[in-house]
Design an enzyme around this catalytic site. Structure first.
Site, PDB file in Angstrom:
ATOM      1  N   SER A 148      30.877  23.355   1.389  1.00  0.00           N
ATOM      2  CA  SER A 148      29.627  22.763   0.888  1.00  0.00           C
ATOM      3  C   SER A 148      29.464  21.261   1.137  1.00  0.00           C
ATOM      4  N   THR A 204      33.237  30.523   7.094  1.00  0.00           N
ATOM      5  CA  THR A 204      32.847  31.013   5.758  1.00  0.00           C
ATOM      6  C   THR A 204      31.327  31.191   5.652  1.00  0.00           C
ATOM      7  N   THR A 218      20.217  26.205   0.557  1.00  0.00           N
ATOM      8  CA  THR A 218      20.022  24.785   0.245  1.00  0.00           C
ATOM      9  C   THR A 218      18.760  24.226   0.889  1.00  0.00           C
ATOM     10  N   ASP A 219      18.226  23.158   0.293  1.00  0.00           N
ATOM     11  CA  ASP A 219      17.069  22.490   0.910  1.00  0.00           C
ATOM     12  C   ASP A 219      17.449  21.808   2.223  1.00  0.00           C
ATOM     13  N   GLU A 220      18.767  21.611   2.457  1.00  0.00           N
ATOM     14  CA  GLU A 220      19.178  20.901   3.677  1.00  0.00           C
ATOM     15  C   GLU A 220      18.826  21.668   4.951  1.00  0.00           C
ATOM     16  N   TYR A 268      27.057  21.361   8.449  1.00  0.00           N
ATOM     17  CA  TYR A 268      26.950  22.137   7.205  1.00  0.00           C
ATOM     18  C   TYR A 268      25.571  22.797   7.117  1.00  0.00           C
ATOM     19  N   SER A 288      25.070  25.580   9.504  1.00  0.00           N
ATOM     20  CA  SER A 288      25.761  26.832   9.146  1.00  0.00           C
ATOM     21  C   SER A 288      25.006  27.558   8.038  1.00  0.00           C
ATOM     22  N   LYS A 289      24.416  26.803   7.102  1.00  0.00           N
ATOM     23  CA  LYS A 289      23.634  27.453   6.034  1.00  0.00           C
ATOM     24  C   LYS A 289      22.340  28.039   6.624  1.00  0.00           C
ATOM     25  N   ASN A 340      19.580  18.906  -4.514  1.00  0.00           N
ATOM     26  CA  ASN A 340      20.899  18.406  -4.954  1.00  0.00           C
ATOM     27  C   ASN A 340      21.164  18.670  -6.436  1.00  0.00           C
ATOM     28  N   LEU A 347      28.459  12.610  -4.475  1.00  0.00           N
ATOM     29  CA  LEU A 347      28.076  11.252  -4.884  1.00  0.00           C
ATOM     30  C   LEU A 347      28.196  10.983  -6.392  1.00  0.00           C
ATOM     31  N   GLY A 395      24.100  11.156  11.363  1.00  0.00           N
ATOM     32  CA  GLY A 395      23.017  12.138  11.210  1.00  0.00           C
ATOM     33  C   GLY A 395      22.500  12.210   9.776  1.00  0.00           C
TER      34      GLY A 395
HETATM   35  P1  NAD Z   1      31.747  24.088  -4.126  1.00  0.00           P
HETATM   36  O1  NAD Z   1      32.346  23.563  -2.899  1.00  0.00           O
HETATM   37  O2  NAD Z   1      31.944  23.371  -5.413  1.00  0.00           O
HETATM   38  O3  NAD Z   1      32.247  25.595  -4.370  1.00  0.00           O
HETATM   39  C1  NAD Z   1      32.412  26.514  -3.328  1.00  0.00           C
HETATM   40  C2  NAD Z   1      33.263  27.674  -3.849  1.00  0.00           C
HETATM   41  O4  NAD Z   1      33.354  28.657  -2.792  1.00  0.00           O
HETATM   42  C3  NAD Z   1      34.703  27.272  -4.192  1.00  0.00           C
HETATM   43  O5  NAD Z   1      35.104  27.867  -5.398  1.00  0.00           O
HETATM   44  C4  NAD Z   1      35.518  27.824  -3.030  1.00  0.00           C
HETATM   45  O6  NAD Z   1      36.863  28.150  -3.378  1.00  0.00           O
HETATM   46  C5  NAD Z   1      34.713  29.065  -2.661  1.00  0.00           C
HETATM   47  N1  NAD Z   1      34.932  29.497  -1.260  1.00  0.00           N
HETATM   48  C6  NAD Z   1      34.891  28.714  -0.153  1.00  0.00           C
HETATM   49  N2  NAD Z   1      35.150  29.473   0.932  1.00  0.00           N
HETATM   50  C7  NAD Z   1      35.334  30.744   0.490  1.00  0.00           C
HETATM   51  C8  NAD Z   1      35.625  31.978   1.146  1.00  0.00           C
HETATM   52  N3  NAD Z   1      35.785  32.054   2.474  1.00  0.00           N
HETATM   53  N4  NAD Z   1      35.746  33.093   0.393  1.00  0.00           N
HETATM   54  C9  NAD Z   1      35.600  33.032  -0.962  1.00  0.00           C
HETATM   55  N5  NAD Z   1      35.357  31.894  -1.628  1.00  0.00           N
HETATM   56  C10 NAD Z   1      35.210  30.765  -0.904  1.00  0.00           C
HETATM   57  O7  NAD Z   1      30.198  24.263  -3.807  1.00  0.00           O
HETATM   58  P2  NAD Z   1      28.924  24.204  -4.773  1.00  0.00           P
HETATM   59  O8  NAD Z   1      28.390  22.827  -4.784  1.00  0.00           O
HETATM   60  O9  NAD Z   1      29.232  24.904  -6.038  1.00  0.00           O
HETATM   61  O10 NAD Z   1      27.901  25.087  -3.909  1.00  0.00           O
HETATM   62  C11 NAD Z   1      27.812  26.497  -4.104  1.00  0.00           C
HETATM   63  C12 NAD Z   1      26.733  27.057  -3.198  1.00  0.00           C
HETATM   64  O11 NAD Z   1      25.477  26.445  -3.519  1.00  0.00           O
HETATM   65  C13 NAD Z   1      26.957  26.799  -1.719  1.00  0.00           C
HETATM   66  O12 NAD Z   1      26.569  27.949  -1.005  1.00  0.00           O
HETATM   67  C14 NAD Z   1      26.034  25.637  -1.389  1.00  0.00           C
HETATM   68  O13 NAD Z   1      25.613  25.684  -0.050  1.00  0.00           O
HETATM   69  C15 NAD Z   1      24.886  25.899  -2.339  1.00  0.00           C
HETATM   70  N6  NAD Z   1      24.119  24.716  -2.771  1.00  0.00           N
HETATM   71  C16 NAD Z   1      24.762  23.636  -3.298  1.00  0.00           C
HETATM   72  C17 NAD Z   1      24.010  22.556  -3.754  1.00  0.00           C
HETATM   73  C18 NAD Z   1      24.667  21.343  -4.358  1.00  0.00           C
HETATM   74  O14 NAD Z   1      23.985  20.345  -4.602  1.00  0.00           O
HETATM   75  N7  NAD Z   1      25.958  21.355  -4.640  1.00  0.00           N
HETATM   76  C19 NAD Z   1      22.611  22.582  -3.643  1.00  0.00           C
HETATM   77  C20 NAD Z   1      21.992  23.715  -3.086  1.00  0.00           C
HETATM   78  C21 NAD Z   1      22.770  24.779  -2.669  1.00  0.00           C
HETATM   79  O1  DAU Z   2      20.522  19.054  -0.927  1.00  0.00           O
HETATM   80  C1  DAU Z   2      21.453  20.017  -1.328  1.00  0.00           C
HETATM   81  C2  DAU Z   2      22.825  19.623  -0.842  1.00  0.00           C
HETATM   82  O2  DAU Z   2      23.245  18.538  -1.660  1.00  0.00           O
HETATM   83  C3  DAU Z   2      23.830  20.758  -0.887  1.00  0.00           C
HETATM   84  O3  DAU Z   2      23.428  21.761   0.005  1.00  0.00           O
HETATM   85  C4  DAU Z   2      25.237  20.261  -0.519  1.00  0.00           C
HETATM   86  O4  DAU Z   2      26.172  21.313  -0.682  1.00  0.00           O
HETATM   87  C5  DAU Z   2      25.600  19.110  -1.435  1.00  0.00           C
HETATM   88  O5  DAU Z   2      26.850  18.586  -1.042  1.00  0.00           O
HETATM   89  C6  DAU Z   2      24.538  18.018  -1.378  1.00  0.00           C
HETATM   90  O6  DAU Z   2      24.534  17.352  -0.097  1.00  0.00           O
HETATM   91  P1  DAU Z   2      24.361  15.764   0.049  1.00  0.00           P
HETATM   92  O7  DAU Z   2      24.952  15.349   1.331  1.00  0.00           O
HETATM   93  O8  DAU Z   2      22.968  15.357  -0.235  1.00  0.00           O
HETATM   94  O9  DAU Z   2      25.274  15.291  -1.209  1.00  0.00           O
HETATM   95  P2  DAU Z   2      26.370  14.134  -1.359  1.00  0.00           P
HETATM   96  O10 DAU Z   2      26.714  14.080  -2.809  1.00  0.00           O
HETATM   97  O11 DAU Z   2      27.475  14.258  -0.374  1.00  0.00           O
HETATM   98  O12 DAU Z   2      25.540  12.823  -0.994  1.00  0.00           O
HETATM   99  C7  DAU Z   2      24.358  12.483  -1.697  1.00  0.00           C
HETATM  100  C8  DAU Z   2      23.789  11.223  -1.052  1.00  0.00           C
HETATM  101  O13 DAU Z   2      24.676  10.118  -1.314  1.00  0.00           O
HETATM  102  C9  DAU Z   2      23.674  11.288   0.462  1.00  0.00           C
HETATM  103  O14 DAU Z   2      22.520  10.561   0.869  1.00  0.00           O
HETATM  104  C10 DAU Z   2      24.926  10.574   0.967  1.00  0.00           C
HETATM  105  C11 DAU Z   2      25.178   9.537  -0.110  1.00  0.00           C
HETATM  106  N1  DAU Z   2      26.579   9.187  -0.352  1.00  0.00           N
HETATM  107  C12 DAU Z   2      27.479  10.195  -0.556  1.00  0.00           C
HETATM  108  C13 DAU Z   2      28.801   9.919  -0.819  1.00  0.00           C
HETATM  109  C14 DAU Z   2      29.808  11.031  -1.010  1.00  0.00           C
HETATM  110  C15 DAU Z   2      26.968   7.855  -0.465  1.00  0.00           C
HETATM  111  O15 DAU Z   2      26.132   6.929  -0.294  1.00  0.00           O
HETATM  112  N2  DAU Z   2      28.274   7.587  -0.726  1.00  0.00           N
HETATM  113  C16 DAU Z   2      29.219   8.557  -0.903  1.00  0.00           C
HETATM  114  O16 DAU Z   2      30.414   8.220  -1.113  1.00  0.00           O
END
Ligand code: NAD
Ligand code: DAU
Length: 341
Positions: A81, A96, A120-122, A144, A147-148, A173, A184, A277
């Site tokens: 993720s 994955t 995800t919105d990404e 990332y 792949s999504k 997010n 972040l 990027g």
């Molecule tokens: P995370 O990285 O905290 O959790 C991912 C989980 O998936 C972990 O428990 C990991 O062990 C498990 N995993 C990874 N590979 C695996 C595999 N091959 N088989 C089984 N388990 C596996 O991620 P998250 O932030 O909780 O995100 C969860 C989902 O939500 C993801 O699909 C992500 O794309 C989506 N999403 C996340 C956000 C965000 O802001 N975090 C926003 C929108 C969508």
């Molecule tokens: O939009 C949904 C996505 O949000 C999910 O699909 C992803 O799984 C999740 O990781 C998240 O992606 P982002 O790249 O937006 O999140 P991140 O927390 O990594 O970064 C948020 C913003 O902050 C981004 O513009 C990058 C910036 N950043 C991030 C880190 C880790 C910093 O400026 N400094 C940092 O150290």
């Protein structure tokens, strides 16, 4: 209903399992998780003995692990993720997020079960003005996101070709309890508590739309129970923030909570080399889920941020254990170069 939740030991999955067990005592949850670096069974410690909960340690790429396991629906959170990691090495993301999702789609086809794919919105890429709706073209910019987007395309293809009962959610997010410290918001809180520099990428003006994780969990549940098969639903809060404003707000909240002078913490802000990027702005239009399914985000940004800061301050042991493990090596390598730009 018997729900197979994949990736349930991660940030959103763990919050989702906890929410479903309290809101739906009639559901049984099977949590299938590989426990990668971001998977953490401590996230579920308080419910591990719950009679409606079972855990299986397995990889979603391994179809055999589900032989003999019965369920009515799959909610697929399992994924790699983190965008920065996908820039360093995209391979596990393709494995994955694409191959693993395909594997689950095959299982859903063979068993004729419901498949809810958490996306995800990404996948839409970056937008300067306005917001993306569910018909916007997919323009992923990171490995990332690509792949999504690929997994979303596979879900669509399985609906069209095999008529499976699948739905896709695309959320903005998330933030809240149990988020892995590489993202972040937890990174800022933990670094501030440790008086370490806070790396802000580029000019800090990249914008993200932040949703409290519990609101996302409720939206997924709404789609699972009320959504139309074959449809895509955007999920967002409308709470947009430039990164630098978010960082400053977090520092104010932390300083208040610790009774410190805000200025002291603001000195930790460190503008570093930008992410390759780096998407400038994400914003999505959630009117479809709001109007058709009656869901709306409830936790306003200021309130959610206060709750999150409080959670990380009150749960130091949780993140200190992570910070003393293999993650810290990644952190040191990742930020050594950035902080010395
Ligand atoms: P995370 O990285 O905290 O959790 C991912 C989980 O998936 C972990 O428990 C990991 O062990 C498990 N995993 C990874 N590979 C695996 C595999 N091959 N088989 C089984 N388990 C596996 O991620 P998250 O932030 O909780 O995100 C969860 C989902 O939500 C993801 O699909 C992500 O794309 C989506 N999403 C996340 C956000 C965000 O802001 N975090 C926003 C929108 C969508
Ligand atoms: O939009 C949904 C996505 O949000 C999910 O699909 C992803 O799984 C999740 O990781 C998240 O992606 P982002 O790249 O937006 O999140 P991140 O927390 O990594 O970064 C948020 C913003 O902050 C981004 O513009 C990058 C910036 N950043 C991030 C880190 C880790 C910093 O400026 N400094 C940092 O150290």
């Amino acid at each position: 209903m018997r729900l197979l939740v994949t990736g349930g030991a991660g940030f959103i999955g763990a919050n989702y399992i906890r929410y479903v067990l309290s809101a739906h005592p009639e559901h049984h949850i099977i949590n299938l998780d590989k426990i990668t670096y971001s998977g953490n069974l401590e996230n579920l410690k308080d419910i591990e003995e719950h009679p409606n909960y079972t855990f299986i340690r397995a990889d979603i790429c391994d179809r055999k692990s589900l032989e003999g396991v019965e369920f009515d629906a799959i909610v697929n959170f399992a994924a790699e993720s983190h965008v920065d990691r996908s820039i360093l090495d995209a391979s596990p993301f393709l494995q994955t997020n694409i191959i693993g999702t395909h594997n689950l789609l095959e299982i859903a086809r063979q068993r004729d079960c419901i498949f809810l794919h958490v996306s995800t919105d990404e996948v839409y890429g970056s937008i300067e003005k306005g917001s993306f709706n569910e018909k916007s073209p997919l323009m992923p910019n990171s490995p990332y996101a690509a792949s999504k987007a690929s997994s979303d395309m596979l879900v669509r293809a399985y609906v069209e070709t095999h008529n499976i009962r699948a739905m896709i959610t695309r959320c903005s997010n998330n933030y809240g309890p149990y988020q892995f410290p590489e993202k972040l918001i937890p990174l800022v809180i933990i670094n501030a508590l440790n008086k370490k520099l806070i790396p802000v990428y580029g000019d800090g003006m990249n914008v993200r739309e932040w949703i409290y994780v519990e609101d996302h969990c409720k939206a997924i549940n709404t789609v699972l129970h009320k959504g139309t098969h074959g449809e895509i639903y955007n999920i967002g809060s409308g709470d947009e923030q430039a990164n630098i404003d978010l960082v400053k707000l977090l520092l104010v909240k932390i300083a208040e909570r610790l009774g410190l002078k805000e200025n002291g913490l603001a000195r930790l802000i460190n503008f570093v080399k930008d992410r390759q990027g780096h998407d400038r702005r994400y914003a999505i239009d959630s009117s479809k889920i709001e109007q058709q399914l009656g869901w709306k985000s409830e936790v306003r940004f200021d309130e959610g941020i206060s709750r999150t800061v409080d959670w990380y301050i009150s749960n130091k042991q949780w993140w200190q254990r992570i910070m003393s493990g293999e993650y810290i090596q990644y952190y040191n390598v990742q930020y050594a170069e950035r902080l010395n730009k």
